[in-house]
Scaffold this motif. Structure first.
Motif, PDB file in Angstrom:
ATOM      1  N   UNK A 183       0.856  -1.182   0.000  1.00 22.61           N
ATOM      2  CA  UNK A 183       0.000   0.000   0.000  1.00 22.61           C
ATOM      3  C   UNK A 183       0.886   1.224   0.000  1.00 22.61           C
ATOM      4  N   UNK A 184       0.647   2.118  -0.928  1.00 28.93           N
ATOM      5  CA  UNK A 184       1.424   3.346  -1.041  1.00 28.93           C
ATOM      6  C   UNK A 184       0.480   4.516  -0.819  1.00 28.93           C
ATOM      7  N   UNK A 185       0.839   5.387   0.114  1.00 31.99           N
ATOM      8  CA  UNK A 185       0.035   6.582   0.372  1.00 31.99           C
ATOM      9  C   UNK A 185       0.678   7.732  -0.381  1.00 31.99           C
ATOM     10  N   UNK A 186      -0.015   8.229  -1.385  1.00 34.36           N
ATOM     11  CA  UNK A 186       0.468   9.383  -2.128  1.00 34.36           C
ATOM     12  C   UNK A 186       0.022  10.648  -1.420  1.00 34.36           C
ATOM     13  N   UNK A 187       0.743  11.734  -1.613  1.00 34.97           N
ATOM     14  CA  UNK A 187       0.396  13.002  -0.989  1.00 34.97           C
ATOM     15  C   UNK A 187       0.402  12.867   0.541  1.00 34.97           C
ATOM     16  N   UNK A 188       1.415  12.178   1.071  1.00 34.81           N
ATOM     17  CA  UNK A 188       1.469  11.887   2.499  1.00 34.81           C
ATOM     18  C   UNK A 188       2.589  12.661   3.183  1.00 34.81           C
ATOM     19  N   UNK A 189       2.448  12.784   4.498  1.00 36.33           N
ATOM     20  CA  UNK A 189       3.463  13.402   5.336  1.00 36.33           C
ATOM     21  C   UNK A 189       3.644  12.595   6.602  1.00 36.33           C
TER      22      UNK A 189
ATOM     23  N   UNK B 242       5.325   5.874  23.184  1.00 34.51           N
ATOM     24  CA  UNK B 242       5.415   7.167  23.860  1.00 34.51           C
ATOM     25  C   UNK B 242       5.632   8.297  22.867  1.00 34.51           C
ATOM     26  N   UNK B 243       6.372   8.026  21.802  1.00 32.54           N
ATOM     27  CA  UNK B 243       6.655   9.049  20.787  1.00 32.54           C
ATOM     28  C   UNK B 243       6.438   8.452  19.388  1.00 32.54           C
ATOM     29  N   UNK B 244       5.179   8.261  19.007  1.00 35.00           N
ATOM     30  CA  UNK B 244       4.932   7.626  17.709  1.00 35.00           C
ATOM     31  C   UNK B 244       5.218   8.549  16.536  1.00 35.00           C
ATOM     32  N   UNK B 245       5.537   7.916  15.419  1.00 35.29           N
ATOM     33  CA  UNK B 245       5.703   8.628  14.149  1.00 35.29           C
ATOM     34  C   UNK B 245       4.833   7.893  13.136  1.00 35.29           C
ATOM     35  N   UNK B 246       3.867   8.623  12.572  1.00 36.30           N
ATOM     36  CA  UNK B 246       2.917   8.017  11.648  1.00 36.30           C
ATOM     37  C   UNK B 246       3.015   8.667  10.281  1.00 36.30           C
ATOM     38  N   UNK B 247       2.737   7.895   9.255  1.00 31.80           N
ATOM     39  CA  UNK B 247       2.628   8.400   7.896  1.00 31.80           C
ATOM     40  C   UNK B 247       1.137   8.516   7.594  1.00 31.80           C
ATOM     41  N   UNK B 248       0.700   9.729   7.250  1.00 29.62           N
ATOM     42  CA  UNK B 248      -0.722   9.993   7.002  1.00 29.62           C
ATOM     43  C   UNK B 248      -0.885  10.789   5.719  1.00 29.62           C
ATOM     44  N   UNK B 249      -2.030  10.625   5.059  1.00 26.77           N
ATOM     45  CA  UNK B 249      -2.322  11.497   3.922  1.00 26.77           C
ATOM     46  C   UNK B 249      -2.365  12.950   4.395  1.00 26.77           C
ATOM     47  N   UNK B 250      -1.943  13.858   3.558  1.00 26.23           N
ATOM     48  CA  UNK B 250      -2.003  15.277   3.912  1.00 26.23           C
ATOM     49  C   UNK B 250      -3.437  15.634   4.300  1.00 26.23           C
ATOM     50  N   UNK B 251      -3.573  16.441   5.357  1.00 27.61           N
ATOM     51  CA  UNK B 251      -4.908  16.840   5.799  1.00 27.61           C
ATOM     52  C   UNK B 251      -4.911  17.332   7.226  1.00 27.61           C
TER      53      UNK B 251
ATOM     54  N   UNK C 191       1.932  17.377   2.880  1.00 22.24           N
ATOM     55  CA  UNK C 191       2.562  16.364   2.027  1.00 22.24           C
ATOM     56  C   UNK C 191       4.075  16.541   2.028  1.00 22.24           C
ATOM     57  N   UNK C 192       4.773  15.426   2.143  1.00 24.54           N
ATOM     58  CA  UNK C 192       6.230  15.367   2.067  1.00 24.54           C
ATOM     59  C   UNK C 192       6.940  16.205   3.130  1.00 24.54           C
ATOM     60  N   UNK C 193       6.269  16.434   4.267  1.00 26.21           N
ATOM     61  CA  UNK C 193       6.873  17.198   5.358  1.00 26.21           C
ATOM     62  C   UNK C 193       6.678  16.460   6.678  1.00 26.21           C
ATOM     63  N   UNK C 194       7.534  16.774   7.637  1.00 29.03           N
ATOM     64  CA  UNK C 194       7.406  16.263   8.995  1.00 29.03           C
ATOM     65  C   UNK C 194       6.681  17.297   9.835  1.00 29.03           C
ATOM     66  N   UNK C 195       5.600  16.889  10.466  1.00 23.03           N
ATOM     67  CA  UNK C 195       4.872  17.734  11.411  1.00 23.03           C
ATOM     68  C   UNK C 195       5.146  17.191  12.803  1.00 23.03           C
ATOM     69  N   UNK C 196       5.661  18.029  13.692  1.00 21.75           N
ATOM     70  CA  UNK C 196       5.937  17.628  15.072  1.00 21.75           C
ATOM     71  C   UNK C 196       4.913  18.280  15.991  1.00 21.75           C
ATOM     72  N   UNK C 197       4.309  17.488  16.865  1.00 14.67           N
ATOM     73  CA  UNK C 197       3.309  18.012  17.788  1.00 14.67           C
ATOM     74  C   UNK C 197       3.556  17.448  19.169  1.00 14.67           C
ATOM     75  N   UNK C 198       3.772  18.341  20.142  1.00 12.25           N
ATOM     76  CA  UNK C 198       3.940  17.946  21.544  1.00 12.25           C
ATOM     77  C   UNK C 198       2.658  18.307  22.284  1.00 12.25           C
ATOM     78  N   UNK C 199       2.162  17.386  23.082  1.00  8.62           N
ATOM     79  CA  UNK C 199       1.006  17.631  23.943  1.00  8.62           C
ATOM     80  C   UNK C 199       1.508  17.634  25.369  1.00  8.62           C
ATOM     81  N   UNK C 200       1.479  18.788  26.013  1.00  7.10           N
ATOM     82  CA  UNK C 200       2.037  18.935  27.348  1.00  7.10           C
ATOM     83  C   UNK C 200       0.946  18.938  28.399  1.00  7.10           C
ATOM     84  N   UNK C 201       1.245  18.289  29.498  1.00  4.67           N
ATOM     85  CA  UNK C 201       0.304  18.193  30.624  1.00  4.67           C
ATOM     86  C   UNK C 201       0.663  19.228  31.656  1.00  4.67           C
TER      87      UNK C 201
END
Length: 87
Positions: free
Chosen positions: A5-11, A47-56, A77-87
């Protein structure tokens, strides 16, 4: 032969928190279906997952030690998005 399975337009989406312990991550498409339900786009127990998702646009829920945090993120698409959720 092998199928792939190939996800096009993914980040990539890199998630983290400032807490230790067991993590339960759920990622949902921001747009609800006709019944008002959001479609689950991914999940992880890391604890620190990295997922490949369609852009959106997505809603990210994380439960750590019984506490829930929710954040909206945009995956490009084609970028790394980093998100920290702090308590």
């Amino acid at each position: 032969t092998a199928n792939a399975n190939v996800i096009l337009n993914a980040g990539s989406l890199q998630l983290s928190t400032n807490r230790g312990g067991d993590h339960v991550w759920d990622i949902y498409a921001n747009k609800a279906d006709m019944q008002g339900n959001r479609v689950k786009a991914g999940f992880s127990y890391a604890q620190k997952p990295r997922l490949i998702l369609p852009a959106g646009h997505y809603l990210v829920d994380v439960r750590v030690g019984g506490e829930l945090k929710v954040v909206e993120v945009d995956v490009q698409a084609e970028q790394l998005t980093e998100q920290a959720l702090n308590y």
